[in-house]
Design a protein around this motif. Structure first.
Motif: not given
Lengths: 213, 165
Positions: A132-152
């Motif tokens: 229900s919460f992550f049906a919104d693509p904007g919410a998914v993008a927000a929760y991907l942002r923190p790891i995008a810069a730090e993941m190998t």
């Protein structure tokens, strides 16, 4: 009469918290300090003199760093974000594959079973709430942002591999799920060519190269 | 929704009950809330004062410990006592110096008037009829007195050169 006078650096604690210490190689407590030189009489600070600047000091090894060291997340917070990112994408892909029946939920839980950062006891009810919460693509993008810069790079490849496998196993997955994978890859700064290579690797059935970090 | 912390204050994030926030979780640093966490109770204080904030000496062993709120209060009390003590010391030194200068300025010098018998002189107002002598200088020995001074007074630590008034 003898007057004992001199100078002494006095430090003021601006704040404290937990950080990833590059010297210790792990999470430890830190103190954010401001230092100033004082003129002392009988070892008592009387007159504030030169401002010596600020630093972040590790409470374990006592190494001083600049404030930029706080930009790196702790291992615990990184694992927390990693779990959220995995849940976000899996829930989003499930939401794009209606109807959300037991089989679909089961495949989602199977994908998250091996995902790092997802707590034990994560069940179908929790996944339904996430859908229900992550049906919104904007919410998914927000929760991907923190790891995008730090993941190998290897971590991003493994993350995308897990999602590609999930889409392949979801019984009702349509083209929108494949498109969502492309959006996730873009959010993780993985190029379309790189994503095509990962897809090809998954389709060939080759084992994963490494971990998820 | 987590409210912004008060500006300028040293505060720590205080997770509401039921939030499995990892150690070091701080929304100011972009850390995200798990949507599965329950809502915070009405009026929940998300930000608490950081008890470790304050002044400390670099060499004190207490710096290795994270002080509790009670310890932080005692540290603040100690710092205040140090400041008060420093003020008392500085004021005391100043008063002592002023008293020394004042006592030295009260010692009889040139211009003071003296009267009484030739063996037992005492300081008198210059307007007094008893003012038989006037001091013209203060020296270390009688030989250094001006030639016009034919009388001197031995003060113990100095010689007061006198002339008839």
């Amino acid at each position: 009469m003898i007057i004992i006078w001199g100078w002494r650096a006095i430090r003021k604690v601006l704040g404290s918290g937990r950080f990833f210490c590059p010297q210790c190689g792990g999470d430890t407590d830190y103190k954010h300090l401001a230092l100033r030189r004082w003129f002392t009489i009988f070892f008592i600070p009387i007159i504030p003199l030169k401002d010596l600047g600020t630093c972040v000091e590790c409470s374990r090894c006592r190494t001083a760093f600049t404030e930029r060291v706080l930009d790196v997340t702790t291992l615990e917070v990184f694992a927390h974000h990693q779990g959220l990112a995995n849940r976000a994408v899996v829930a989003h892909l499930v939401s794009l594959s209606p109807p959300v029946d037991d089989t679909t939920v089961g495949e989602g839980l199977l994908a998250l079973a091996s995902a790092p950062g997802v707590r034990d006891g994560y069940d179908g009810e929790a996944l339904s709430a996430d859908v229900s919460f992550f049906a919104d693509p904007g919410a998914v993008a927000a929760y991907l942002r923190p790891i995008a810069a730090e993941m190998t790079i290897e971590g991003r490849e493994e993350f995308l591999r897990r999602m590609i496998v999930l889409v392949a196993r979801l019984p009702h997955a349509g083209p929108s799920a494949g498109l969502a994978i492309e959006h996730v890859a873009a959010a993780l700064a993985v190029s379309p060519a790189h994503l095509a290579g990962i897809r090809q690797h998954v389709q060939s059935g080759a084992p994963a190269a490494g971990g998820d970090l | 929704m987590i409210p912004a912390p008060p500006e300028g204050a040293s505060v720590l994030f205080n997770p509401p009950p039921g939030w499995a926030a990892p150690a070091g979780f701080d929304p100011r640093r972009g850390h995200l809330v798990d949507p599965a966490w329950p809502s915070a109770p009405e009026g929940w204080a998300f930000w608490l004062p950081d008890a470790s904030a304050g002044r400390e000496h670099a060499a004190l062993p207490s710096t290795t410990l994270r002080p509790t709120q009670a310890e932080a209060r005692s540290v603040r009390l100690r710092n205040r006592l140090i400041v008060v003590g420093a003020v008392v010391v500085v004021v005391g030194i100043g008063l002592a110096a002023w008293a020394g200068l004042a006592s030295s300025s009260n010692q009889p010098g040139a211009g003071s008037c003296w009267g009484g018998s030739s063996e037992w002189l005492h300081e008198v107002p210059c307007s007094s009829a008893e003012a038989d002598y006037v001091a013209v200088g203060r020296t270390a020995s009688p030989d250094e007195c001006p030639y016009t001074s034919d009388t001197y007074l031995d003060l113990g630590d100095a010689i007061l050169c006198l002339e008839p008034n």
